[in-house]
Write an enzyme that holds these catalytic residues in place. Structure first.
Site, mmCIF file in Angstrom:
data_model
loop_
_atom_site.group_PDB
_atom_site.id
_atom_site.type_symbol
_atom_site.label_atom_id
_atom_site.label_comp_id
_atom_site.label_asym_id
_atom_site.label_seq_id
_atom_site.Cartn_x
_atom_site.Cartn_y
_atom_site.Cartn_z
ATOM 1 N N TYR A 1 34.585 13.536 2.713
ATOM 2 C CA TYR A 1 34.046 14.814 2.942
ATOM 3 C C TYR A 1 34.089 15.524 2.793
ATOM 4 O O TYR A 1 35.234 16.164 2.679
ATOM 5 C CB TYR A 1 33.096 15.181 4.296
ATOM 6 N N GLN B 1 28.809 2.506 13.948
ATOM 7 C CA GLN B 1 28.650 4.114 13.849
ATOM 8 C C GLN B 1 26.816 3.370 12.497
ATOM 9 O O GLN B 1 27.029 2.860 11.811
ATOM 10 C CB GLN B 1 29.234 5.150 13.247
ATOM 11 N N SER C 1 17.870 13.387 9.974
ATOM 12 C CA SER C 1 18.082 14.163 8.687
ATOM 13 C C SER C 1 17.492 16.428 8.177
ATOM 14 O O SER C 1 17.547 16.768 7.859
ATOM 15 C CB SER C 1 17.651 14.155 7.467
ATOM 16 N N LYS D 1 14.560 17.200 10.206
ATOM 17 C CA LYS D 1 13.211 17.300 9.371
ATOM 18 C C LYS D 1 12.634 17.585 11.342
ATOM 19 O O LYS D 1 11.324 17.318 11.033
ATOM 20 C CB LYS D 1 12.688 15.842 9.051
ATOM 21 N N ARG E 1 25.759 23.950 10.644
ATOM 22 C CA ARG E 1 26.419 25.042 10.757
ATOM 23 C C ARG E 1 26.769 26.379 11.562
ATOM 24 O O ARG E 1 28.163 26.768 11.989
ATOM 25 C CB ARG E 1 26.409 25.052 9.007
#
EC number: 1.1.1.-
Length: 398
Positions: A81, A212, A245, A247, A317
Site C-alpha cells: 500500500y 477478507q 467505493s 459512491k 482520510r
C-alpha cells in the site's frame, strides 16, 4: 504511596469513549479482541495521492490518533500500500506512541510490492503465494512496522501458481516462530479456502481464521459460497468496499464535496451510476428512520446486521468521516430494512441454490426436498450483534 484495592482490580472496565471501544471476539477460531470497525490504511501515505487523494504524514498520524482515541485497535494494511509507506508510517506511529501492544495489526502478502523502486520485471520473487515471496514480505513488513510479530497475515490474492501444501506449511512455520499469530485470506474462491483449511486441519497446521472480501448492498456475491464457507470453518469476514467505493452518498453530500473541490475518485469511475444513486436514496430513507443523515453509517450497519463475526473496513482520510462511520455501531437494522435495501439491487444466488434451496437454519423454511416429506420446524442460527431483533430490550450497543 496509595495502593490499589483488590476489588478494584476485579471490577468492570469503564465505558469506552465510543462504541469503537466495545470490543468483539474476532472469530470462533481466533479469540483475539478487536474493534467492530477496522481502520483501512490504504490511504495512509502520499505515494498514490493522484488516485486516492492527498494525505501527508501529519494528517495520517492525526487520523491514527483519532481512531485510537475513540477506542479503535484494529488496523488493516498491506505490504505494498502506498509504495510501502502505509506500513512504514503505521510503524512510526506505533513507535512514537509506544502503543504496539494495544494495536491489532493485519497486513498482507502476495502482489509485487517492490516494483515501485526496482522496476517492473526485476522483482519476480517479491510476488506470488510461494515460500520465498512470503519469507521476504514478512521480513520486510516486520521491519517497516517496527514490530516482532504480525497479528493477522493475509494472503492478498490467490494466484493459482503455488500448491496448497506449500502455502499452508509455510504459513504454519511463521506461526510456530511467533512472527505471525493468525492467518487470513482475501479475494480467493471458496473452494480454495476450503481445501486449504481442510488440509491444515488434517495435518495439524494453522488454518485461516478470517476472510477478507468485497461486500455491500449492491455487491452481494460473497453471500453465495464464501459466507457459508466462513461460517463452516469458524472464520470472521472483514469487508472492503463497504461504502461502494465512496459512491454511497446523498445529493447534499456530493454537493458539499464539489463545493470543496473534491469530487468522487476518478479511479472508481468518477460519478455515481443510476444504481448507486438509487442505493444512496434508499440508505437515506433508512437513515432518516433512525434519526441520522449518515447514509454511510447505514451502509456499515447493514453489514453489521447481516451475519456474526463481520468487521467492515473504514477507510478515508478525514477524522470527521471516521466519527460519522462510528455512528453505525449504534444502529440496529431490522429484517424489513435489510430487505428494503437489498430490493434496490439484483442478486441471484444461482445454481444449485435455485434448485436445492438455502439453509433452513437461516430462513426457517424447509428446502423443497425436506418439505416434501413432512412439515418441519428448525432451530435458527445466531444473529449478528447489529441485527435489531437480536437486541430487543438491550441497552448496550456493542
Amino acid at each position: 504511596m496509595t495502593g490499589t484495592r483488590i476489588l478494584e482490580l476485579f471490577g468492570p472496565a469503564p465505558e469506552p469513549p465510543s462504541e469503537l471501544g466495545r470490543y468483539r471476539i474476532l472469530s470462533p477460531t481466533a479469540g483475539i479482541r478487536v474493534s467492530p470497525l477496522q481502520l483501512g490504511a490504504l490511504s495512509i501515505g502520499d505515494a498514490w495521492s493522484t488516485d486516492l487523494g492527498s494525505m501527508d504524514k501529519d494528517s495520517a498520524m492525526e487520523l491514527l490518533d483519532a481512531y485510537a482515541a475513540s477506542g479503535g485497535n484494529f488496523i488493516d494494511t498491506a505490504n505494498g500500500y502506498q509504495n510501502e509507506q502505509s506500513e512504514t508510517w503505521i510503524g512510526e506511529w506505533m513507535a512514537s506512541r509506544t502503543n504496539r501492544d494495544q494495536m491489532v495489526i493485519a497486513t498482507k502478502f502476495g502482489p509485487d510490492y517492490r516494483a515501485h523502486e526496482l522496476g517492473k520485471g526485476l522483482p519476480v520473487n517479491y510476488s506470488g503465494n510461494h515460500k520465498r515471496s512470503l519469507h521476504m514480505s514478512v521480513r520486510d513488513s516486520l521491519r517497516k512496522l517496527q514490530t516482532s510479530w504480525i497479528d493477522i497475515l493475509y494472503l492478498h490474492t490467490w494466484d493459482y501458481t503455488t500448491s496448497i501444501p506449500e502455502l499452508m506449511d509455510s504459513l504454519h512455520h511463521l506461526v510456530q516462530r511467533g512472527e505471525v499469530l493468525y492467518l487470513g485470506i482475501c479475494n480467493t474462491p471458496a473452494w480454495v479456502v476450503s481445501a486449504a483449511n481442510t488440509y491444515a486441519q488434517q495435518q495439524g497446521k494453522t488454518q485461516f481464521s478470517v476472510y477478507q472480501g468485497r461486500w455491500n448492498p449492491l455487491r452481494r456475491e460473497i453471500e453465495r459460497d464464501i459466507l457459508p464457507m466462513a461460517r463452516h470453518f469458524g472464520m470472521a469476514v472483514t469487508v472492503y468496499d463497504a461504502l461502494g467505493s465512496g459512491k454511497f452518498q446523498s445529493r447534499d453530500m456530493l454537493a458539499r464535496r464539489k463545493d470543496q473541490g473534491e469530487g468522487l475518485r476518478a479511479i472508481y469511475g468518477g460519478e455515481q451510476t443510476a444504481l448507486e444513486e438509487a442505493m444512496s436514496k434508499a440508505l437515506g430513507v433508512v437513515a432518516a428512520q433512525h434519526g441520522t443523515e449518515s447514509v454511510t453509517a447505514v451502509a456499515l450497519a447493514y453489514l453489521l446486521a447481516k451475519a456474526p463475526y463481520v468487521f467492515p473496513i473504514i477507510g478515508g482520510r478525514k477524522i470527521q468521516h471516521l466519527h460519522d462511520n462510528i455512528q453505525a455501531l449504534s444502529l440496529r437494522l431490522s429484517q424489513e430494512e435489510i430487505k428494503y435495501l437489498e430490493s434496490v439491487g439484483d442478486f441471484d444466488p444461482g445454481f444449485p441454490y435455485d434448485m436445492a434451496g438455502v439453509d433452513p437454519a437461516d430462513t426457517g423454511i424447509a428446502t423443497p426436498i425436506v418439505a416434501q416429506a413432512a412439515p418441519m420446524a428448525f432451530v435458527q442460527r445466531s444473529k449478528a450483534i447489529g441485527y435489531a431483533e437480536s437486541n430487543k430490550g438491550s441497552q448496550t450497543s456493542g
